[in-house]
Design an enzyme around this catalytic site. Structure first.
Site, PDB file in Angstrom:
ATOM      1  N   ASP A   1     -26.020 -14.446 -61.402  1.00 43.89           N
ATOM      2  CA  ASP A   1     -26.069 -15.595 -60.538  1.00 43.89           C
ATOM      3  C   ASP A   1     -27.020 -16.549 -61.120  1.00 43.89           C
ATOM      4  OD1 ASP A   1     -28.254 -13.893 -60.045  1.00 43.89           O
ATOM      5  OD2 ASP A   1     -27.976 -13.765 -57.783  1.00 43.89           O
TER       6      ASP A   1
ATOM      7  N   GLY B   1     -31.683 -21.401 -53.052  1.00 46.88           N
ATOM      8  CA  GLY B   1     -32.169 -21.311 -51.612  1.00 46.88           C
ATOM      9  C   GLY B   1     -33.596 -22.157 -51.301  1.00 46.88           C
TER      10      GLY B   1
END
Length: 481
Positions: free
Chosen positions: A235, A401
């Site tokens: 990721d 995030g």
């Protein structure tokens, strides 16, 4: 231009999501089709991923997407599942926070000294690297019965398609890849007794990974054929692919979430002894790049504190933390003492007490300590990466995030003394679909993909405030501890 969207399956350490994206040369829009929790399971003394629940979440998400043009999967790194000769999974994969590898590194180092290991693989020391996990499993019946090892995204791809492969960017986190050749480090594997025959052939981002099996089509309601495309399945590699920087920019990136991964995108690895001592890693990215970075504990510290406090409202907590005294207490955000789950506020207070700093007494004070400490760790990592790679840095991009955390972004700008560009928050999913769109011929090179992100996604710029002297003093406090 296609109107059918691409689907990104993006699995993080705390949640998974299935996101669809409409991509043309001029437009890029995301839609979250489904989000589901990723909750580890402890059995006895062992910590595992609940991989079947994750797979069920993926199928649930694909039922909600409608027809898709292709699918890509990315997730965290290092962990894997073992298959027997019939292709059946041999137990739930271990979680990288499981303690079985705590004392394994020294055994591996007796076979290959740390300096040689780094010179060959360029990978940082972390107790959960796949090499150490395999060493911990060496005498187990499970590994003895294994015919195939699949890293987490490759395991899920196998269940969707029936095809096996080992994606390169994720493989580069195993400590079994040579970052210079971008192939297996055969000498390291031989000296550590690691059987590379367990790993299927390497795949590269953009390679085809198969098509959805008939029973998967039936379960999801999709009409075949639906191709699965190999993306940058680590990721972080996907997130870096979506950093909205121009190719000629001297930029650093910080991929923030459960972890903070802070570093540079390079054309070649940095394999010096000084780099090893600083615990920088050379992981592989798309288009022949190297992600030269340091792992920092990240917002895991705050997530665990929130859990201990009963999950208070984050916005209110950050507002109160913004008004708490700055740099009153700081800790080393990369300290292995913070790796395990549980009792995080108490461990942070203990670290402050051990270094003769005031203990945080309230959630707001603890939160400010965490964010100041993360900003300080970002400062150290960016400055050291620039020096070790002999590469100037003019701007820092925060993606993931943590880009939504305005206080963390501003503190990072203050600590680094550099402008920070925050966004996109869904960088891993964006990088995932951008690789799919490139493989599909919709987009051209990496520069075009990044320009599309910059033109279409909301970004926020933070300018450094105040003198850097207070951050230098805080850095000296952490170094002294």
């Amino acid at each position: 231009m296609p109107t059918t969207p691409y689907a990104a399956i993006d699995l993080g350490a705390s949640s998974g999501r299935v996101i669809t994206a409409q991509v043309t040369r001029d437009t890029l829009t995301l839609n979250e089709a489904h989000r589901f929790p990723n909750t580890p399971v402890r059995t006895g003394t062992s910590l595992h991923w609940n991989i079947l629940t994750l797979y069920a979440g993926i199928l649930d998400g694909l039922r909600k997407t409608g027809q898709v043009r292709s699918i890509g999967i990315d997730s965290w790194a290092v962990d894997y599942g073992l298959l027997d000769a019939d292709g059946t999974l041999l137990g739930n994969p271990y979680h990288y926070r499981d303690t079985r590898t705590d004392t394994i590194a020294e055994k591996v180092w007796s076979q290959v000294p740390p300096a040689e290991l780094y010179a060959s693989t360029g990978l940082q020391y972390a107790p959960f690297n796949t090499l150490y996990q395999l060493a911990a499993a060496r005498e187990t019946a499970q590994l003895g019965c294994a015919a195939t090892l699949l890293l987490i995204p490759d395991l899920l791809t196998y269940w969707l398609t029936g095809e096996r492969g080992t994606e390169l960017t994720n493989a580069s986190t195993t400590q079994l890849i040579d970052p210079r050749t971008r192939d297996w480090a055969h000498d390291i594997a031989a000296r550590t007794g690691t059987d590379l025959a367990l790993f299927p052939a390497l795949r590269h981002p953009g390679d085809p990974a198969g098509v959805l099996l008939p029973h998967v089509l039936a379960e999801t309601g999709l009409t075949g054929p639906v191709p699965v495309t190999t993306v940058a399945s680590h990721d972080t590699a996907s997130a870096v692919a979506a950093v909205p920087a121009t190719e000629d920019a001297n930029f650093a990136y910080i991929c923030t979430g459960t972890w903070s991964l802070a570093g540079l995108e390079l054309d070649a690895p940095v394999l010096t002894e000084e780099s090893r001592a600083a615990n920088f890693t050379n992981e592989l990215g798309i288009d022949g790049t190297v992600r030269y970075l340091r792992n920092i504990m990240g917002l895991w510290l705050l997530q665990e504190c929130q859990r201990a406090w009963g999950d208070p409202d984050l916005a209110d907590l950050l507002d109160k933390a913004a008004h708490a005294p700055a740099l009153r207490s700081v800790v080393d955000a990369s300290d292995p003492a913070f790796l395990a789950p549980g009792s995080m506020p108490a461990r942070i207070a203990a670290a402050c007490r051990a270094t003769d700093q005031p203990e945080p007494r309230t959630p707001a004070e603890t939160t400010r300590c965490i964010l100041d400490s993360l900003a300080l760790a970002h400062r150290r990592a960016v400055a050291q990466a620039a020096r070790l790679a002999d590469r100037p840095v003019d701007v820092v991009h925060i993606v993931g995030g943590g880009a939504r955390n305005a206080l963390l972004c501003q503190l990072t700008a203050d600590a680094c003394g550099l402008p920070v560009v925050a966004g996109p928050a869904e960088a891993a999913a964006l990088g995932n679909v951008l690789v799919q769109a490139r493989a599909d011929g919709i987009l051209g090179d990496r520069a075009a993909a990044r320009a599309l992100v910059a033109d279409t996604q909301p970004l926020t710029r933070y300018t450094p405030r105040g003198p850097a002297t207070q951050w230098a003093a805080a850095e000296a406090r952490v170094a002294a501890s």
